[in-house]
Design a protein around this motif. Structure first.
Motif, mmCIF file in Angstrom:
data_model
loop_
_atom_site.group_PDB
_atom_site.id
_atom_site.type_symbol
_atom_site.label_atom_id
_atom_site.label_comp_id
_atom_site.label_asym_id
_atom_site.label_seq_id
_atom_site.Cartn_x
_atom_site.Cartn_y
_atom_site.Cartn_z
ATOM 1 N N MET A 1 0.842 -1.191 0.000
ATOM 2 C CA MET A 1 0.000 0.000 0.000
ATOM 3 C C MET A 1 0.881 1.245 0.000
ATOM 4 S SD MET A 1 -2.748 1.108 2.868
ATOM 5 C CE MET A 1 -3.691 2.599 2.720
ATOM 6 N N ALA A 2 0.619 2.188 -0.862
ATOM 7 C CA ALA A 2 1.403 3.413 -0.928
ATOM 8 C C ALA A 2 1.027 4.318 0.239
ATOM 9 C CB ALA A 2 1.146 4.124 -2.252
ATOM 10 N N LEU A 3 2.027 4.728 1.021
ATOM 11 C CA LEU A 3 1.814 5.603 2.150
ATOM 12 C C LEU A 3 2.489 6.943 1.873
ATOM 13 C CD1 LEU A 3 2.663 3.108 5.033
ATOM 14 C CD2 LEU A 3 0.385 3.912 4.450
ATOM 15 N N SER A 4 1.942 7.993 2.431
ATOM 16 C CA SER A 4 2.638 9.273 2.347
ATOM 17 C C SER A 4 3.864 9.205 3.244
ATOM 18 C CB SER A 4 1.714 10.401 2.808
ATOM 19 O OG SER A 4 1.477 10.299 4.206
ATOM 20 N N CYS A 103 9.058 -10.819 12.137
ATOM 21 C CA CYS A 103 9.996 -9.802 11.636
ATOM 22 C C CYS A 103 10.871 -9.230 12.748
ATOM 23 C CB CYS A 103 9.251 -8.673 10.939
ATOM 24 S SG CYS A 103 8.265 -7.638 12.067
ATOM 25 N N LYS A 104 10.679 -9.757 13.976
ATOM 26 C CA LYS A 104 11.427 -9.261 15.143
ATOM 27 C C LYS A 104 11.244 -7.750 15.317
ATOM 28 C CE LYS A 104 14.858 -12.949 15.423
ATOM 29 N NZ LYS A 104 14.084 -13.903 14.636
ATOM 30 N N ASP A 105 10.011 -7.315 15.072
ATOM 31 C CA ASP A 105 9.608 -5.914 15.260
ATOM 32 C C ASP A 105 10.425 -4.929 14.428
ATOM 33 O OD1 ASP A 105 7.651 -6.742 16.973
ATOM 34 O OD2 ASP A 105 8.746 -6.278 18.806
ATOM 35 N N THR A 106 10.837 -5.376 13.254
ATOM 36 C CA THR A 106 11.492 -4.459 12.315
ATOM 37 C C THR A 106 10.506 -3.973 11.256
ATOM 38 O OG1 THR A 106 12.159 -6.246 10.809
ATOM 39 C CG2 THR A 106 13.685 -5.680 12.609
ATOM 40 N N GLY A 107 9.421 -4.744 11.052
ATOM 41 C CA GLY A 107 8.441 -4.398 10.022
ATOM 42 C C GLY A 107 8.746 -5.009 8.671
ATOM 43 N N ARG A 113 7.699 -5.908 3.273
ATOM 44 C CA ARG A 113 6.911 -5.548 4.441
ATOM 45 C C ARG A 113 6.297 -6.784 5.098
ATOM 46 N NH1 ARG A 113 3.456 -0.289 2.386
ATOM 47 N NH2 ARG A 113 5.216 1.197 2.236
ATOM 48 N N CYS A 114 6.425 -6.840 6.394
ATOM 49 C CA CYS A 114 5.824 -7.928 7.161
ATOM 50 C C CYS A 114 4.304 -7.737 7.217
ATOM 51 C CB CYS A 114 6.417 -7.936 8.573
ATOM 52 S SG CYS A 114 5.753 -9.216 9.658
ATOM 53 N N ALA A 121 -0.418 -0.248 8.575
ATOM 54 C CA ALA A 121 -0.827 0.715 7.541
ATOM 55 C C ALA A 121 -2.350 0.803 7.467
ATOM 56 C CB ALA A 121 -0.250 0.307 6.186
ATOM 57 N N ILE A 122 -3.018 -0.343 7.544
ATOM 58 C CA ILE A 122 -4.483 -0.362 7.541
ATOM 59 C C ILE A 122 -5.023 0.401 8.745
ATOM 60 C CG2 ILE A 122 -6.488 -1.872 7.901
ATOM 61 C CD1 ILE A 122 -5.054 -3.950 6.167
ATOM 62 N N ASP A 123 -4.441 0.122 9.917
ATOM 63 C CA ASP A 123 -4.900 0.781 11.141
ATOM 64 C C ASP A 123 -4.749 2.295 11.042
ATOM 65 O OD1 ASP A 123 -5.355 -1.728 12.105
ATOM 66 O OD2 ASP A 123 -3.602 -1.786 13.416
ATOM 67 N N LEU A 124 -3.657 2.730 10.416
ATOM 68 C CA LEU A 124 -3.399 4.164 10.303
ATOM 69 C C LEU A 124 -4.323 4.825 9.282
ATOM 70 C CD1 LEU A 124 -1.609 6.590 11.075
ATOM 71 C CD2 LEU A 124 -0.083 5.932 9.213
ATOM 72 N N VAL A 125 -4.424 4.224 8.120
ATOM 73 C CA VAL A 125 -5.192 4.843 7.031
ATOM 74 C C VAL A 125 -6.696 4.769 7.279
ATOM 75 C CG1 VAL A 125 -5.719 4.714 4.562
ATOM 76 C CG2 VAL A 125 -3.369 4.412 5.349
ATOM 77 N N TYR A 126 -7.153 3.649 7.828
ATOM 78 C CA TYR A 126 -8.593 3.451 7.987
ATOM 79 C C TYR A 126 -9.077 3.581 9.426
ATOM 80 C CZ TYR A 126 -8.063 1.545 3.299
ATOM 81 O OH TYR A 126 -7.763 1.379 1.971
ATOM 82 N N THR A 127 -8.206 4.079 10.317
ATOM 83 C CA THR A 127 -8.552 4.254 11.734
ATOM 84 C C THR A 127 -9.269 3.017 12.287
ATOM 85 O OG1 THR A 127 -10.660 5.385 11.210
ATOM 86 C CG2 THR A 127 -8.712 6.764 11.507
ATOM 87 N N GLN A 128 -8.590 1.883 12.177
ATOM 88 C CA GLN A 128 -9.155 0.622 12.639
ATOM 89 C C GLN A 128 -8.853 0.341 14.116
ATOM 90 O OE1 GLN A 128 -10.681 -2.058 10.099
ATOM 91 N NE2 GLN A 128 -11.186 0.062 9.690
ATOM 92 N N SER A 129 -8.156 1.247 14.802
ATOM 93 C CA SER A 129 -7.732 0.969 16.172
ATOM 94 C C SER A 129 -8.920 0.711 17.093
ATOM 95 C CB SER A 129 -6.898 2.126 16.715
ATOM 96 O OG SER A 129 -7.619 3.343 16.620
ATOM 97 N N ASN A 130 -10.064 1.354 16.822
ATOM 98 C CA ASN A 130 -11.231 1.170 17.680
ATOM 99 C C ASN A 130 -11.713 -0.274 17.666
ATOM 100 O OD1 ASN A 130 -13.484 2.087 19.324
ATOM 101 N ND2 ASN A 130 -14.730 1.704 17.532
#
Length: 338
Positions: A1-4, A103-107, A113-114, A121-130
């Motif tokens: 996924m392309a991120l800014s 990935c030993k927390d490297t990502g 990408r792990c 990225a999904i959580d950030l872009v789509y505010t899935q944290s809730n």
């Protein structure tokens, strides 16, 4: 996924903070162990010294150095393992407590990408944290059949509401078991308060826990994203669509609560059809009946769903109302049992 750049930097900061936190935990563990077992600290020093010593010999052309190093390290590690075992710990106790051991927390794994980065990225872009906070409560561990009547029957097959719910859970567990082997979709329908959303949350929790990418939308939220992609035509919106098409599981909750029109119908078909072509699973939940589905969303969508989704209908007196009665003390039922 392309991120800014800002989004990428935000995710990378999360990984940096996680690694720092892990190292802090590891150092505290070492300090406590080394006070009780000084030999463990000596072994760590000996391992480091041996690696440097034999490394120099190898660079100087000593062909036996590598074999000798392996032998020495194996001896030290066996002793360390025995000491840890005596202290009641595994060998992993002296490794950082990784959130993602893959990935030993490297990502990243081998430069790619792990799965944990993709979900970040999904959580950030789509505010899935809730949804993740909801899943702490709404999961199979807390699933209860007590809200489903043992005496009331559904007209379709004569099973009780509770037997029907148990069949729905069995079908959901089968969906999870075959998730990486077979392409399946689920369509959960029934009246308001029958547990459709709860069941979809249970499935999402299991898949997130096993490293799969999951996007959860209410129908209203999904069509907002689709509208942005359709009319704004920016790079971020286009990349967001790709994740909707490519994530391991897309959950569309409460289909039918959005304002239905020609646009929503065409975009729903696009979304479902594209995911089917890519063999990416989708779960849809709705209060609509099957007849209403064909009227609102066209025969084409109706055909796609009925031919490619496992249809699961739940029957129950509104669980929300039941819980409200319990909380008000007007119903002295026995504790809920799964």
């Amino acid at each position: 996924m392309a991120l800014s750049n800002l989004q990428y930097d935000e995710i990378q900061r999360q990984y940096d903070a996680r690694q720092l936190h892990n190292q802090h935990i590891l150092q505290k563990r070492k300090q406590q162990l080394y006070l009780q077992y000084p030999r463990l600290k000596e072994l760590e020093t000996l391992i480091a010294s041996a690696s440097v010593h034999f490394g120099k010999l190898l660079l100087d052309g000593d062909e036996q150095a590598l074999a000798q190093l392996k032998q020495v390290l194996a001896h030290y590690r066996i002793e360390r393992s025995n000491l840890l075992s005596q202290a009641g710990f595994s060998e992993q106790y002296l490794e950082p407590p990784y959130t993602c051991p893959d990935c030993k927390d490297t990502g990243y794994i081998d430069g790619k990408r792990c799965h944990c980065f993709e979900q970040a990225a999904i959580d950030l872009v789509y505010t899935q944290s809730n949804i993740k906070s909801i899943l702490k409560e709404e999961n199979f561990t807390n699933y209860s059949f007590a809200y489903y009547s043992e005496t009331k029957k559904n007209d379709t097959n004569g099973l009780s509401y509770r037997e029907t719910a148990k069949d729905a859970v069995k079908e959901s567990l089968l969906f999870l078991k075959e998730f990486d082997k077979e392409f399946h979709n689920l369509f959960l329908y029934g009246d308001t308060g029958t547990g459709k959303t709860f069941l979809s949350h249970c499935i999402a929790k299991e898949l997130l826990d096993t490293g799969h990418s999951v996007i959860y939308f209410t129908a209203f939220q999904l069509f907002e994203v689709l509208e942005k992609h359709k009319f704004e035509k920016d790079r971020e919106a286009a990349s967001s669509m790709q994740h909707i098409f490519d994530c391991d599981l897309l959950i569309i909750d409460d289909l039918g609560t959005e304002l239905s029109n020609a646009f929503t119908v065409s975009q729903l078909f696009l979304c479902l059809n594209e995911r089917m072509l890519r063999k990416k699973s989708t779960i849809i939940s709705t209060n609509l009946g099957i007849d209403q589905l064909s009227i609102i969303y066209s025969e084409r969508i109706f055909s796609r769903i009925t031919s490619s989704y496992t249809m699961i209908k739940l029957f129950c007196d509104d669980i929300r109302l039941q819980k409200r009665k319990l909380s008000n003390g007007s119903d002295q039922s026995a504790p809920l049992q799964n």
